[in-house]
Write a protein that holds these residues in place. Structure first.
Motif, PDB file in Angstrom:
ATOM      1  N   GLY A   1       0.792  -1.228   0.000  1.00 34.18           N
ATOM      2  CA  GLY A   1       0.000   0.000   0.000  1.00 34.18           C
ATOM      3  C   GLY A   1       0.821   1.274   0.000  1.00 34.18           C
ATOM      4  N   ARG A   2       1.627   1.482   1.043  1.00 41.47           N
ATOM      5  CA  ARG A   2       2.437   2.689   1.119  1.00 41.47           C
ATOM      6  C   ARG A   2       3.501   2.714   0.022  1.00 41.47           C
ATOM      7  NH1 ARG A   2       3.826   2.486   7.515  1.00 41.47           N
ATOM      8  NH2 ARG A   2       3.714   0.239   7.040  1.00 41.47           N
ATOM      9  N   SER A   3       4.177   1.574  -0.170  1.00 37.80           N
ATOM     10  CA  SER A   3       5.214   1.510  -1.210  1.00 37.80           C
ATOM     11  C   SER A   3       4.612   1.699  -2.600  1.00 37.80           C
ATOM     12  CB  SER A   3       5.938   0.165  -1.145  1.00 37.80           C
ATOM     13  OG  SER A   3       6.603   0.013   0.090  1.00 37.80           O
ATOM     14  N   GLY A   4       3.458   1.084  -2.842  1.00 33.65           N
ATOM     15  CA  GLY A   4       2.806   1.226  -4.134  1.00 33.65           C
ATOM     16  C   GLY A   4       2.353   2.645  -4.397  1.00 33.65           C
ATOM     17  N   THR A   5       1.865   3.328  -3.360  1.00 36.33           N
ATOM     18  CA  THR A   5       1.450   4.722  -3.506  1.00 36.33           C
ATOM     19  C   THR A   5       2.621   5.583  -3.950  1.00 36.33           C
ATOM     20  OG1 THR A   5      -0.271   4.463  -1.817  1.00 36.33           O
ATOM     21  CG2 THR A   5       0.449   6.698  -2.314  1.00 36.33           C
ATOM     22  N   VAL A   6       3.786   5.368  -3.326  1.00 37.84           N
ATOM     23  CA  VAL A   6       4.966   6.170  -3.673  1.00 37.84           C
ATOM     24  C   VAL A   6       5.505   5.779  -5.048  1.00 37.84           C
ATOM     25  CG1 VAL A   6       7.374   6.629  -3.069  1.00 37.84           C
ATOM     26  CG2 VAL A   6       5.607   6.660  -1.295  1.00 37.84           C
ATOM     27  N   ALA A   7       5.597   4.493  -5.335  1.00 41.55           N
ATOM     28  CA  ALA A   7       6.125   4.057  -6.633  1.00 41.55           C
ATOM     29  C   ALA A   7       5.275   4.598  -7.784  1.00 41.55           C
ATOM     30  CB  ALA A   7       6.196   2.535  -6.686  1.00 41.55           C
ATOM     31  N   CYS A   8       3.956   4.484  -7.642  1.00 43.64           N
ATOM     32  CA  CYS A   8       3.066   4.996  -8.691  1.00 43.64           C
ATOM     33  C   CYS A   8       3.152   6.511  -8.788  1.00 43.64           C
ATOM     34  CB  CYS A   8       1.630   4.544  -8.420  1.00 43.64           C
ATOM     35  SG  CYS A   8       1.361   2.766  -8.591  1.00 43.64           S
ATOM     36  N   SER A   9       3.258   7.180  -7.645  1.00 47.05           N
ATOM     37  CA  SER A   9       3.365   8.641  -7.653  1.00 47.05           C
ATOM     38  C   SER A   9       4.622   9.094  -8.380  1.00 47.05           C
ATOM     39  CB  SER A   9       3.366   9.173  -6.208  1.00 47.05           C
ATOM     40  OG  SER A   9       2.134   8.914  -5.565  1.00 47.05           O
ATOM     41  N   TYR A  10       5.717   8.348  -8.201  1.00 52.71           N
ATOM     42  CA  TYR A  10       6.955   8.713  -8.892  1.00 52.71           C
ATOM     43  C   TYR A  10       6.811   8.531 -10.399  1.00 52.71           C
ATOM     44  CZ  TYR A  10      11.827   9.098 -10.211  1.00 52.71           C
ATOM     45  OH  TYR A  10      13.003   9.502 -10.806  1.00 52.71           O
ATOM     46  N   LEU A  11       6.238   7.431 -10.818  1.00 51.70           N
ATOM     47  CA  LEU A  11       6.060   7.203 -12.251  1.00 51.70           C
ATOM     48  C   LEU A  11       5.189   8.291 -12.870  1.00 51.70           C
ATOM     49  CD1 LEU A  11       5.514   3.316 -12.350  1.00 51.70           C
ATOM     50  CD2 LEU A  11       7.587   4.602 -12.940  1.00 51.70           C
ATOM     51  N   ILE A  12       4.179   8.741 -12.123  1.00 50.97           N
ATOM     52  CA  ILE A  12       3.270   9.774 -12.642  1.00 50.97           C
ATOM     53  C   ILE A  12       3.959  11.134 -12.681  1.00 50.97           C
ATOM     54  CG2 ILE A  12       1.152  11.046 -12.146  1.00 50.97           C
ATOM     55  CD1 ILE A  12       0.111   8.394 -10.851  1.00 50.97           C
ATOM     56  N   SER A  13       4.580  11.525 -11.558  1.00 49.32           N
ATOM     57  CA  SER A  13       5.086  12.894 -11.426  1.00 49.32           C
ATOM     58  C   SER A  13       6.454  13.109 -12.063  1.00 49.32           C
ATOM     59  CB  SER A  13       5.148  13.284  -9.945  1.00 49.32           C
ATOM     60  OG  SER A  13       6.103  12.493  -9.248  1.00 49.32           O
ATOM     61  N   GLU A  14       7.285  12.067 -12.125  1.00 50.03           N
ATOM     62  CA  GLU A  14       8.646  12.253 -12.619  1.00 50.03           C
ATOM     63  C   GLU A  14       8.914  11.552 -13.947  1.00 50.03           C
ATOM     64  OE1 GLU A  14      10.253  14.468 -10.891  1.00 50.03           O
ATOM     65  OE2 GLU A  14       8.696  14.435  -9.346  1.00 50.03           O
ATOM     66  N   GLU A  15       8.119  10.548 -14.267  1.00 46.24           N
ATOM     67  CA  GLU A  15       8.348   9.798 -15.507  1.00 46.24           C
ATOM     68  C   GLU A  15       7.246  10.010 -16.539  1.00 46.24           C
ATOM     69  OE1 GLU A  15      11.051   8.279 -16.112  1.00 46.24           O
ATOM     70  OE2 GLU A  15      11.976   8.255 -14.129  1.00 46.24           O
ATOM     71  N   GLY A  16       6.191  10.762 -16.173  1.00 50.14           N
ATOM     72  CA  GLY A  16       5.151  11.106 -17.133  1.00 50.14           C
ATOM     73  C   GLY A  16       4.152  10.008 -17.435  1.00 50.14           C
ATOM     74  N   TRP A  17       4.042   9.011 -16.557  1.00 48.00           N
ATOM     75  CA  TRP A  17       3.079   7.938 -16.772  1.00 48.00           C
ATOM     76  C   TRP A  17       1.656   8.427 -16.473  1.00 48.00           C
ATOM     77  CZ3 TRP A  17       4.250   2.191 -16.193  1.00 48.00           C
ATOM     78  CH2 TRP A  17       5.564   1.902 -16.552  1.00 48.00           C
ATOM     79  N   LYS A  18       0.688   7.828 -17.148  1.00 48.59           N
ATOM     80  CA  LYS A  18      -0.703   8.032 -16.779  1.00 48.59           C
ATOM     81  C   LYS A  18      -0.979   7.280 -15.477  1.00 48.59           C
ATOM     82  CE  LYS A  18      -2.474   8.515 -21.494  1.00 48.59           C
ATOM     83  NZ  LYS A  18      -3.420   7.956 -22.512  1.00 48.59           N
TER      84      LYS A  18
END
Length: 540
Positions: free
Chosen positions: A133-150
């Motif tokens: 949960g916590r790790s997934g929230t951060v991992a997904c947030s990084y992909l969205i905010s820094e890597e441009g993922w949807k």
């Protein structure tokens, strides 16, 4: 044996076949793992710290660093991971305080994109307790905010890499998913975030069942701890006419409130849509209720949690917890702050259905239904009352603040980690004594609840499909008193004596309740009553 235990504990999460550990590569430079441990018995069923370090050293040499999010403690000292670790702890089963997200994103970005280490092939290793949960929230947030993922692509990738097929989503807690959507909006509109102090004006509940305790919570201590700022009691409830809650709307309260409250309450009338108060196969819905705090409830940040616990009062010092749920929201995003260049609405209403709330310890399990629908009326303190601060994301190469770690040995058990469960729960010694005294003396339950800190704000069962002694189908005044019709007649509120009658099968009959009887306090002996000696009468 230890390997078998680790496989069992990992459960629905995929294990890395090369490492033989509970970890996965979300991308080539983002590793997610469950929290390693250096102490027994945890290292027998979780990733041993030395085994994780050995794999990372072998696979990535010195080009790895850990980001951990455990407010309950990491389970190992920093020295055992060569000191290559960043701490951003917050409680398990909850979203992060949004104000720490810019720093987490910037610190991960700076490590991975350091121009002096471009050829090193650096990786970040993120972990919480289960690495979900916590790790997934951060991992997904990084992909969205820094890597441009949807957002949907990031969530799907995390599930694909972290979970076994058919075992659900990687990030599954509704409030954490809400935070991922906040990060998506934060990214799209220039990464502007303004932290503000928020006052809770009212909490509206449709279909409120009996025995529900409602609390307002928020983060303190930089997010390491969840604090309860207010628990509503009986005097802060306004029960609305039954005819009002059937169509999902609230009538205008008749008692005077200040201008800000009138403004916020009018907003809910404009935004509320028709909503059923019960569902097929579910318990019949209760009344519509407005909770209005008697004193101001001001939270230090935009992050707000509304917590529910439903209890049925039992006997012999026990209560039965039948429902547990909560929901987090952020007033800055609910007030459309990103879409308005940081100028979020100064007030608003957050609405949600029961089925969309967070369950027990990150699951969808909530027990019996406590209510049908919720609306929270909030406002931001203005410049004269409170403070606001802009929280920017540090630029590339700039130093990024970290947080103080929790005690790695796990001494932070009061950090706010969800420990609620369904089932029997012991009352405090004071409440047990009060319950016993009340049942003997037949003191009304209303007074008992006022004196009972453990069960403050908890509604109670009556013996005849009633709530606090008032029939559920009775029409109620705004102050909560029954507006009794000829159909209901005059009813006395049910006390603990009635509860004792149900348990024991005995009913105490007062002499003045029978024809020709006299009040007991006027009688010295049984001969003074024409009815003779009246004791107890067993129910048929």
């Amino acid at each position: 044996m230890a390997s078998l235990l680790r496989q069992i504990v990992a459960g629905p999460r995929l294990r890395n076949p090369e490492a033989g550990l509970d970890l996965c590569y979300v991308t080539e430079n983002i590793i997610v793992t469950s929290g390693p441990s250096s102490t027994y018995p945890q290292r027998a069923y979780r990733n041993p710290t030395d085994s994780l370090v050995k794999f990372l050293d072998y696979k990535h040499k010195t080009h790895w660093s850990i980001w951990e999010f455990r407010a309950e403690g990491t389970g190992y000292p920093d020295s055992e991971v060569h000191g290559r670790i960043r701490h951003y702890p917050w409680p398990d089963h909850h979203p992060p305080p949004f104000a720490i997200i810019p720093n987490i994103m910037a610190s991960m970005r700076n490590w991975l994109r350091d121009p002096d280490a471009a050829a090193d092939g650096r990786v970040v290793v993120v972990h919480c307790k289960a690495g979900k949960g916590r790790s997934g929230t951060v991992a997904c947030s990084y992909l969205i905010s820094e890597e441009g993922w949807k957002a949907e692509d990031a969530l799907s990738r995390f599930t694909e890499r972290r979970m076994r097929v058919g075992f659900g989503a990687g990030v599954s807690i509704p409030s954490q998913l809400r935070w991922v959507s906040y990060v998506d909006r934060w990214t799209k509109y220039g990464k502007m975030y303004v932290e503000r102090q928020v006052e809770i004006l009212e909490v509206h509940a449709w279909g409120l069942r009996d025995g529900v305790k409602v609390s307002i919570q928020g983060f303190v201590d930089e997010g390491r701890t969840i604090k309860t700022f207010h628990v509503f009691d009986k005097q802060e409830r306004i029960l609305v006419d039954n005819t009002t809650h059937f169509n999902g709307h609230f009538a205008e309260p008749t008692d005077p409130v200040n201008e800000k409250e009138n403004l916020a309450t009018s907003q809910i009338s404009n935004t509320t849509k028709s909503f059923p108060t019960s569902y097929a196969g579910s318990e019949v819905g209760g009344p519509a209720v407005i909770f209005r705090p008697s004193t101001r409830v001001v939270l230090p940040s935009n992050d707000i949690n509304i917590d529910f616990e439903r209890r049925n009062r039992a006997t012999y010092g026990w209560t039965m917890v039948t429902a547990v749920a909560h929901v987090w929201f952020n007033a800055y995003f609910e007030g459309l702050g990103p879409e308005n260049s940081g100028s979020a609405s100064p007030s608003g209403v957050f609405e949600i259905h029961w089925d969309a709330m967070d369950g027990i310890k990150g699951s969808s399990r909530k027990g019996t239904r406590a209510l049908d629908r919720l609306a929270v009326v909030w406002r931001v303190l203005d410049a004269e009352e409170g403070s606001a601060r802009v929280v920017p994301e540090p630029k590339a190469g700039e130093p990024v603040p970290e947080m103080e770690p929790a005690d790695w040995k796990g001494a932070n058990k009061g950090s706010g980690e969800s420990r609620k469960e369904l089932g029997m729960k012991a009352e405090s010694p004071g409440s047990v004594a009060m319950s016993k005294a009340s049942s003997l003396e037949d003191i009304r339950l209303e007074q008992t609840i006022e004196d009972d800190d453990e069960l403050a704000g908890v509604q109670t069962h009556g013996s005849d499909d009633s709530q606090n002694g008032v029939p559920l189908d009775a029409t109620l005044n705004f102050d909560g008193s029954p507006r009794l019709s000829s159909e209901h007649g005059s009813r006395e509120k049910v006390g603990l004596g009635t509860v004792a009658e149900i348990v024991s099968g005995m009913k105490h009959i007062r002499t003045n309740e029978l024809p020709g009887g006299r009040p007991e306090e006027e009688m010295k002996t049984s001969e003074q009553s024409s009815l003779g000696k009246i004791s107890r009468e067993r129910k048929p």
